[in-house]
Write a protein that holds these residues in place. Structure first.
Motif, PDB file in Angstrom:
ATOM      1  N   GLU A 160      31.813  51.831  42.312  1.00 48.77           N
ATOM      2  CA  GLU A 160      31.830  52.116  43.733  1.00 48.77           C
ATOM      3  C   GLU A 160      32.180  53.585  43.958  1.00 48.77           C
ATOM      4  O   GLU A 160      32.935  54.182  43.180  1.00 48.77           O
ATOM      5  CB  GLU A 160      32.876  51.237  44.436  1.00 48.77           C
ATOM      6  N   SER A 217      42.216  50.794  47.219  1.00 51.22           N
ATOM      7  CA  SER A 217      40.986  50.463  47.917  1.00 51.22           C
ATOM      8  C   SER A 217      41.355  50.203  49.373  1.00 51.22           C
ATOM      9  O   SER A 217      42.534  50.037  49.702  1.00 51.22           O
ATOM     10  CB  SER A 217      40.316  49.224  47.300  1.00 51.22           C
ATOM     11  N   ASP A 230      28.272  41.242  39.750  1.00 53.07           N
ATOM     12  CA  ASP A 230      28.206  41.456  41.193  1.00 53.07           C
ATOM     13  C   ASP A 230      29.284  40.669  41.946  1.00 53.07           C
ATOM     14  O   ASP A 230      29.264  40.582  43.172  1.00 53.07           O
ATOM     15  CB  ASP A 230      26.826  41.079  41.735  1.00 53.07           C
ATOM     16  N   SER A 231      30.258  40.116  41.225  1.00 54.13           N
ATOM     17  CA  SER A 231      31.321  39.343  41.867  1.00 54.13           C
ATOM     18  C   SER A 231      32.457  40.253  42.312  1.00 54.13           C
ATOM     19  O   SER A 231      32.649  41.354  41.775  1.00 54.13           O
ATOM     20  CB  SER A 231      31.864  38.278  40.905  1.00 54.13           C
ATOM     21  N   ASP A 232      33.227  39.771  43.293  1.00 57.78           N
ATOM     22  CA  ASP A 232      34.394  40.530  43.752  1.00 57.78           C
ATOM     23  C   ASP A 232      35.400  40.712  42.617  1.00 57.78           C
ATOM     24  O   ASP A 232      36.028  41.766  42.486  1.00 57.78           O
ATOM     25  CB  ASP A 232      35.063  39.816  44.927  1.00 57.78           C
ATOM     26  N   ARG A 234      34.213  43.523  40.316  1.00 56.16           N
ATOM     27  CA  ARG A 234      34.395  44.841  40.937  1.00 56.16           C
ATOM     28  C   ARG A 234      35.862  45.244  40.924  1.00 56.16           C
ATOM     29  O   ARG A 234      36.201  46.410  40.676  1.00 56.16           O
ATOM     30  CB  ARG A 234      33.830  44.831  42.361  1.00 56.16           C
ATOM     31  N   ALA A 235      36.748  44.285  41.198  1.00 63.28           N
ATOM     32  CA  ALA A 235      38.183  44.583  41.171  1.00 63.28           C
ATOM     33  C   ALA A 235      38.636  44.953  39.766  1.00 63.28           C
ATOM     34  O   ALA A 235      39.443  45.881  39.576  1.00 63.28           O
ATOM     35  CB  ALA A 235      38.975  43.392  41.696  1.00 63.28           C
ATOM     36  N   ARG A 244      37.381  48.518  38.963  1.00 63.01           N
ATOM     37  CA  ARG A 244      38.148  49.523  39.713  1.00 63.01           C
ATOM     38  C   ARG A 244      39.525  49.730  39.088  1.00 63.01           C
ATOM     39  O   ARG A 244      39.982  50.861  38.921  1.00 63.01           O
ATOM     40  CB  ARG A 244      38.270  49.067  41.167  1.00 63.01           C
ATOM     41  N   ARG A 247      46.864  40.060  44.975  1.00 64.15           N
ATOM     42  CA  ARG A 247      46.619  39.303  46.208  1.00 64.15           C
ATOM     43  C   ARG A 247      47.900  38.975  46.962  1.00 64.15           C
ATOM     44  O   ARG A 247      47.883  38.809  48.183  1.00 64.15           O
ATOM     45  CB  ARG A 247      45.864  38.015  45.876  1.00 64.15           C
TER      46      ARG A 247
END
Length: 333
Positions: free
Chosen positions: A35, A78, A220-222, A225-226, A229, A315
């Motif tokens: 990203e 983020s 392509d999953s959250d 990506r997390a 990052r 979270r």
């Protein structure tokens, strides 16, 4: 990469299947899309290579002091997991220290010099004494600053002070330093990759297991990506000046000068329990990077059931850390 592969071989020597999965996860991580990162906030005050970045907000100044190891943006990770941005929206004026990138000309700057010559001038440029919030080694440095310049309060997050609390991890860290000390002295710097490898030795099983897990994640999953990052943050960062590395590995980890009352800032011994301002520490009970045994010993201690990084960006970070921290700062009034 060679340092990671060394850890991989030692952890999976008896299991070729695990080695293959971890390598598949590593290849997936390397190939994953990235990203675009937001541009850094304005650097309003400068002290040499170090900047104080303005995150806006109204009210009491709160200065976040990150570790010298890895970039400061873990505190602004983020849009949905930025402790600094969230704090600026809670009625405070938030600032973030950016340590910049040292060169060989900084070789003689030890940890005390980072406080005295770089951090303290930034704090004194603010219109009023700030609340200092220090994360990891940044918490140690924040305590040093509060001992020699006015602060409205100090909050530390996963900050080591009694370095003898590393216990069985100290020999591995000592061995890392012994291996690289001569090369670091020649360079005047200790590359971040070497530091990273040293701390991998504190929990090598987890280092490999997370790549095994990533091998099965849809890119392509959250979650993927997390992961990318966070790993990009963990695998990047500026080098340490030689003197700072030497004081970390020798004066702190080997000799525990802070815990023994022997760490000096400008000739002043730093005693966290004698600071002339309110103080609180947030301690992770499951931290492998900064074990709970290294904690400072403040009367106001908040224990968290989250890891070294999860307590900042996980979270449950907001109810466990962010909100209690903001409430503590607000209560200073």
């Amino acid at each position: 990469m060679p340092l990671f592969l060394g850890v991989l071989r030692s952890e999976t020597a008896a299991s070729p299947e695990r080695m293959a999965r971890a390598l598949a996860g590593l290849r997936a991580y390397q190939a994953a899309p990235r990203e675009k990162r937001a541009a850094p906030k304005p650097a309003v005050y400068q002290s040499g290579r170090v900047a104080l970045r303005d995150y806006g907000g109204e009210g009491r100044p709160v200065v976040f002091v990150p570790s010298l190891i890895n970039p400061p943006d873990i505190l602004d990770h983020s849009p949905g997991s930025s402790l600094v941005q969230w704090t600026a929206a809670q009625g405070f004026h938030a600032w973030l220290v950016d340590w910049g990138s040292p060169g060989s000309e900084d070789r003689d700057l030890d940890l005390a010099a980072h406080v005295e010559r770089l951090l303290v001038p930034l704090l004194q440029a603010l219109p009023e004494p700030p609340v200092l919030v220090g994360y990891c080694l940044g918490g140690t440095l924040a305590l040093g600053a509060a001992a020699v310049t006015p602060a409205a309060g100090v909050a530390t997050i996963a900050a080591p002070w009694h370095f003898d609390g590393y216990g069985e991890g100290r020999p591995a860290l000592a061995a890392t330093w012994a291996t690289v000390k001569s090369a670091a002295a020649l360079l005047g710097l200790l590359p971040m990759e070497v530091l990273q490898a040293g701390f991998w030795q504190l929990d090598p099983a987890r280092t490999i297991a997370k790549y095994e897990t990533f091998a099965d994640m849809p890119l392509d999953s959250d979650a993927a990506r997390a992961f990318v990052r966070l790993e990009d943050w963990a695998n990047s960062g500026a080098p340490l000046p030689y003197a700072a590395a030497a004081s970390l590995f020798e004066a702190c980890i080997a000799d525990d000068l802070p815990g023994k009352g022997g760490w000096l800032i400008g000739g002043t011994p730093v005693d966290p329990l004698a600071l002339p301002c309110p103080a609180v520490e947030f301690v992770s009970l499951s931290d492998r990077i900064v074990p709970a045994a290294t904690a400072i010993g403040f009367a106001d201690r908040r224990d968290l059931g989250a890891g070294h990084v999860g307590m900042i960006v996980g979270r449950s970070a907001r109810p466990r850390l962010w909100e209690p921290l903001a409430n503590w700062i607000a209560a200073l009034d």
